[in-house]
Write a protein that holds these residues in place. Structure first.
Motif, PDB file in Angstrom:
ATOM      1  N   MET A   1       0.842  -0.977   0.092  1.00 26.03           N
ATOM      2  CA  MET A   1      -0.038   0.084  -0.071  1.00 26.03           C
ATOM      3  C   MET A   1       0.769   1.203   0.162  1.00 26.03           C
ATOM      4  SD  MET A   1      -2.881   1.012   2.800  1.00 26.03           S
ATOM      5  CE  MET A   1      -1.643   1.433   4.015  1.00 26.03           C
ATOM      6  N   SER A   2       0.535   2.208  -0.797  1.00 27.18           N
ATOM      7  CA  SER A   2       1.326   3.337  -0.904  1.00 27.18           C
ATOM      8  C   SER A   2       0.926   4.208   0.436  1.00 27.18           C
ATOM      9  CB  SER A   2       0.868   4.155  -2.205  1.00 27.18           C
ATOM     10  OG  SER A   2      -0.188   4.629  -1.834  1.00 27.18           O
ATOM     11  N   PRO A   3       1.885   5.098   0.792  1.00 29.12           N
ATOM     12  CA  PRO A   3       1.989   5.972   1.849  1.00 29.12           C
ATOM     13  C   PRO A   3       0.651   6.950   1.757  1.00 29.12           C
ATOM     14  CG  PRO A   3       4.150   6.072   1.249  1.00 29.12           C
ATOM     15  CD  PRO A   3       3.285   5.332   0.210  1.00 29.12           C
ATOM     16  N   THR A   4       0.276   7.172   0.449  1.00 27.43           N
ATOM     17  CA  THR A   4      -0.887   8.309   0.179  1.00 27.43           C
ATOM     18  C   THR A   4      -2.063   7.580   0.744  1.00 27.43           C
ATOM     19  OG1 THR A   4      -1.006   7.551  -1.952  1.00 27.43           O
ATOM     20  CG2 THR A   4       0.188   9.514  -1.479  1.00 27.43           C
ATOM     21  N   ALA A   5      -2.025   6.165   0.778  1.00 26.51           N
ATOM     22  CA  ALA A   5      -3.211   5.464   1.103  1.00 26.51           C
ATOM     23  C   ALA A   5      -3.928   5.672   2.556  1.00 26.51           C
ATOM     24  CB  ALA A   5      -3.404   3.891   0.610  1.00 26.51           C
ATOM     25  N   ILE A   6      -2.906   5.946   3.450  1.00 27.84           N
ATOM     26  CA  ILE A   6      -3.205   6.323   4.841  1.00 27.84           C
ATOM     27  C   ILE A   6      -3.127   7.654   5.362  1.00 27.84           C
ATOM     28  CG2 ILE A   6      -2.463   3.941   5.577  1.00 27.84           C
ATOM     29  CD1 ILE A   6       0.190   5.083   6.451  1.00 27.84           C
ATOM     30  N   SER A   7      -3.035   8.652   4.268  1.00 28.70           N
ATOM     31  CA  SER A   7      -3.086   9.912   4.667  1.00 28.70           C
ATOM     32  C   SER A   7      -3.945  10.468   3.523  1.00 28.70           C
ATOM     33  CB  SER A   7      -1.964  10.753   4.609  1.00 28.70           C
ATOM     34  OG  SER A   7      -1.297  10.416   3.496  1.00 28.70           O
ATOM     35  N   GLY A   8      -4.273  11.931   3.743  1.00 29.59           N
ATOM     36  CA  GLY A   8      -4.959  12.708   2.769  1.00 29.59           C
ATOM     37  C   GLY A   8      -6.415  12.792   3.051  1.00 29.59           C
ATOM     38  N   GLY A   9      -6.829  13.283   4.296  1.00 27.53           N
ATOM     39  CA  GLY A   9      -8.294  13.488   4.852  1.00 27.53           C
ATOM     40  C   GLY A   9      -9.110  12.346   4.782  1.00 27.53           C
ATOM     41  N   SER A  10     -10.471  12.658   4.615  1.00 27.46           N
ATOM     42  CA  SER A  10     -11.636  11.526   4.584  1.00 27.46           C
ATOM     43  C   SER A  10     -11.334  10.555   3.397  1.00 27.46           C
ATOM     44  CB  SER A  10     -12.994  12.105   4.603  1.00 27.46           C
ATOM     45  OG  SER A  10     -13.260  12.914   3.299  1.00 27.46           O
ATOM     46  N   GLY A  11     -10.785  10.879   2.495  1.00 26.11           N
ATOM     47  CA  GLY A  11     -10.616   9.987   1.291  1.00 26.11           C
ATOM     48  C   GLY A  11      -9.492   9.212   1.458  1.00 26.11           C
ATOM     49  N   GLY A  12      -8.464   9.589   2.199  1.00 28.08           N
ATOM     50  CA  GLY A  12      -7.421   8.650   2.710  1.00 28.08           C
ATOM     51  C   GLY A  12      -7.824   7.913   3.668  1.00 28.08           C
ATOM     52  N   THR A  13      -8.970   8.159   4.629  1.00 29.80           N
ATOM     53  CA  THR A  13      -9.013   7.248   5.498  1.00 29.80           C
ATOM     54  C   THR A  13     -10.029   6.442   5.244  1.00 29.80           C
ATOM     55  OG1 THR A  13      -9.569   9.541   7.059  1.00 29.80           O
ATOM     56  CG2 THR A  13     -10.317   7.236   8.044  1.00 29.80           C
ATOM     57  N   LEU A  14     -10.791   6.566   4.131  1.00 28.48           N
ATOM     58  CA  LEU A  14     -11.747   5.634   3.427  1.00 28.48           C
ATOM     59  C   LEU A  14     -10.790   4.573   2.777  1.00 28.48           C
ATOM     60  CD1 LEU A  14     -14.842   5.414   3.182  1.00 28.48           C
ATOM     61  CD2 LEU A  14     -14.410   6.290   0.611  1.00 28.48           C
ATOM     62  N   LEU A  17      -9.349   2.207   5.369  1.00 28.29           N
ATOM     63  CA  LEU A  17     -10.454   1.079   5.732  1.00 28.29           C
ATOM     64  C   LEU A  17     -10.729   0.230   4.765  1.00 28.29           C
ATOM     65  CD1 LEU A  17     -13.150   3.502   7.422  1.00 28.29           C
ATOM     66  CD2 LEU A  17     -11.234   2.178   8.620  1.00 28.29           C
ATOM     67  N   GLU A  18     -10.712   0.594   3.346  1.00 26.07           N
ATOM     68  CA  GLU A  18     -10.798  -0.423   2.363  1.00 26.07           C
ATOM     69  C   GLU A  18      -9.389  -1.131   2.220  1.00 26.07           C
ATOM     70  OE1 GLU A  18     -12.358   1.755  -0.678  1.00 26.07           O
ATOM     71  OE2 GLU A  18     -14.417   1.745   0.234  1.00 26.07           O
ATOM     72  N   SER A  19      -8.336  -1.030   2.609  1.00 24.63           N
ATOM     73  CA  SER A  19      -7.055  -1.520   2.510  1.00 24.63           C
ATOM     74  C   SER A  19      -6.906  -2.914   3.006  1.00 24.63           C
ATOM     75  CB  SER A  19      -5.775  -0.470   3.054  1.00 24.63           C
ATOM     76  OG  SER A  19      -5.690  -0.602   4.460  1.00 24.63           O
ATOM     77  N   THR A  20      -5.884  -3.775   2.471  1.00 22.62           N
ATOM     78  CA  THR A  20      -5.862  -5.126   2.996  1.00 22.62           C
ATOM     79  C   THR A  20      -5.236  -5.063   4.208  1.00 22.62           C
ATOM     80  OG1 THR A  20      -5.375  -5.486   0.501  1.00 22.62           O
ATOM     81  CG2 THR A  20      -4.926  -7.087   2.195  1.00 22.62           C
ATOM     82  N   ILE A  21      -4.444  -4.221   4.259  1.00 20.81           N
ATOM     83  CA  ILE A  21      -3.723  -4.240   5.928  1.00 20.81           C
ATOM     84  C   ILE A  21      -4.764  -3.914   6.912  1.00 20.81           C
ATOM     85  CG2 ILE A  21      -2.301  -2.606   7.340  1.00 20.81           C
ATOM     86  CD1 ILE A  21      -0.366  -2.127   5.290  1.00 20.81           C
ATOM     87  N   PHE A  22      -5.742  -2.897   6.707  1.00 22.43           N
ATOM     88  CA  PHE A  22      -6.790  -2.763   7.783  1.00 22.43           C
ATOM     89  C   PHE A  22      -7.629  -4.050   7.893  1.00 22.43           C
ATOM     90  CE2 PHE A  22     -11.113  -1.764   8.822  1.00 22.43           C
ATOM     91  CZ  PHE A  22     -10.785  -1.084  10.083  1.00 22.43           C
ATOM     92  N   LYS A  23      -7.838  -4.374   6.814  1.00 24.01           N
ATOM     93  CA  LYS A  23      -8.734  -5.904   6.722  1.00 24.01           C
ATOM     94  C   LYS A  23      -8.013  -6.784   7.473  1.00 24.01           C
ATOM     95  CE  LYS A  23     -11.382  -4.609   2.759  1.00 24.01           C
ATOM     96  NZ  LYS A  23     -12.308  -3.863   3.615  1.00 24.01           N
ATOM     97  N   LYS A  24      -6.783  -7.141   7.391  1.00 22.70           N
ATOM     98  CA  LYS A  24      -6.055  -8.198   7.841  1.00 22.70           C
ATOM     99  C   LYS A  24      -5.833  -7.888   9.510  1.00 22.70           C
ATOM    100  CE  LYS A  24      -3.723 -10.459   4.545  1.00 22.70           C
ATOM    101  NZ  LYS A  24      -2.408 -11.000   3.739  1.00 22.70           N
ATOM    102  N   ALA A  25      -5.888  -6.663   9.882  1.00 21.77           N
ATOM    103  CA  ALA A  25      -5.745  -6.132  11.185  1.00 21.77           C
ATOM    104  C   ALA A  25      -7.330  -6.718  11.911  1.00 21.77           C
ATOM    105  CB  ALA A  25      -5.387  -4.676  11.406  1.00 21.77           C
ATOM    106  N   VAL A  26      -8.288  -6.377  11.186  1.00 17.29           N
ATOM    107  CA  VAL A  26      -9.602  -6.793  11.675  1.00 17.29           C
ATOM    108  C   VAL A  26      -9.747  -8.265  11.864  1.00 17.29           C
ATOM    109  CG1 VAL A  26     -12.050  -6.743  11.026  1.00 17.29           C
ATOM    110  CG2 VAL A  26     -10.709  -4.809  10.574  1.00 17.29           C
ATOM    111  N   MET A  27      -9.176  -8.985  10.890  1.00 16.27           N
ATOM    112  CA  MET A  27      -9.227 -10.316  11.000  1.00 16.27           C
ATOM    113  C   MET A  27      -8.168 -10.884  12.347  1.00 16.27           C
ATOM    114  SD  MET A  27     -10.787 -11.561   8.513  1.00 16.27           S
ATOM    115  CE  MET A  27     -10.504 -13.452   8.531  1.00 16.27           C
ATOM    116  N   ALA A  28      -7.166 -10.247  12.451  1.00 17.13           N
ATOM    117  CA  ALA A  28      -6.140 -10.623  13.643  1.00 17.13           C
ATOM    118  C   ALA A  28      -7.206 -10.466  14.930  1.00 17.13           C
ATOM    119  CB  ALA A  28      -5.049  -9.947  13.512  1.00 17.13           C
TER     120      ALA A  28
END
Ligand code: HEM
Length: 233
Positions: A1-14, A17-28
């Motif tokens: 995932m690129s660094p921009t995916a976790i920053s940049g206001g509400s678009g970045g937050t969204l 939340l849709e990133s594989t990293i977040f989903k894997k954290a939810v699974m864990a």
């Protein structure tokens, strides 16, 4: 995932939340909560070997504070739901990334537990629904008593097909769990040439021990080691 995916206001937050990293954290996280329940439930259930009074007192204690019980049930339900929904989302992401699939699958690094994750999960979920109707609501129990949990378990497992289906179900659960425990560390980004194989070995051992613990209860009823109290009189 690129660094921009976790920053940049509400678009970045969204996007986060849709990133594989977040989903894997939810699974864990949800997997860890469910593992905690399965561990506590096993320790609670094993008290059956200490006699009817001990198990029934423990069950009564759990129900003595309904607010706490319902908070725990809600956390469990939310965890199961998030675990299932996120699995489906990750499957979709994997399919989009690799729509055609491998011409020949190389299973040399996979284990039975890892290959069966997508099957064992839904089967365990189906078992839990049956299990709740069997031992919690009593809907599918021939002689259910809301206060005598010991007899519910013993009478329930005196039916051979029921006892065997529980052993199969906890086998699937432990297979699922042994892979889940080791992937929990990977999902959290922990990968080490020496420690990762050890974690996998411990996870396998946990699966075997939990299976032995859970299966020992229906097995003990089938072997006549655990009997309904009236038989002792
Ligand atoms: C041999 C194996 C098992 C036995 C003997 C057993 C026994 C029981 C009993 C007697 C209850 C009702 C307790 C009460 O009303 O006080 C119960 C509830 C429950 N069991 Fe199990 N169980 C087993 C395996 C499992 C497994 C493998 C899971 C999960 C994967 C599970 C999940 C649950 C849940 C979610 C409840 C409802 C708890 C609540 O009241 O909120 N059980 N179990």
């Amino acid at each position: 995932m690129s660094p921009t995916a976790i920053s940049g206001g509400s678009g970045g937050t969204l996007r986060f939340l849709e990133s594989t990293i977040f989903k894997k954290a939810v699974m864990a996280l949800t997997g860890a909560i469910l593992f905690g329940f399965v561990s506590g439930h096993l320790l609670g259930n094993l008290q059956i070997f200490l006699g009817p009074d001990r198990l029934n007192e423990y069950a009564a204690f759990l129900k003595s504070n309904m607010e706490v019980l319902w908070i725990a049930r809600t956390v469990l339900l939310l965890s199961v739901t998030a675990h299932i929904v996120t699995t489906v989302q990750l499957m979709r992401i994997n399919q989009t990334a690799r729509p055609v699939g491998y011409a020949k699958k190389n299973n040399s690094h996979s284990t039975l537990a890892s290959r069966t994750m997508y099957y064992s999960g839904p089967m365990v979920a189906a078992f839990v629904v049956y299990h709740l109707l069997h031992f919690t609501t009593g809907t599918l129990h021939p002689e259910f008593s809301p206060v005598d949990v010991y007899s519910n378990v013993v009478v329930g497992f005196q039916r051979l097909p029921v006892a065997i289906s529980y052993i199969v179900a906890v086998g699937l659960l432990c297979l699922h769990l042994s892979h889940g425990v080791s992937s929990l560390f990977q999902s959290l980004g922990f990968s080490h040439p020496q420690h990762t194989p050890r974690i996998k070995a411990v996870a396998r051992l946990v699966g075997i021990l939990y299976f032995a613990g859970y299966a020992s209860i229906p097995a003990a009823v089938m072997l006549g080691i655990l009997r309904a109290p009236s038989v002792h009189l």
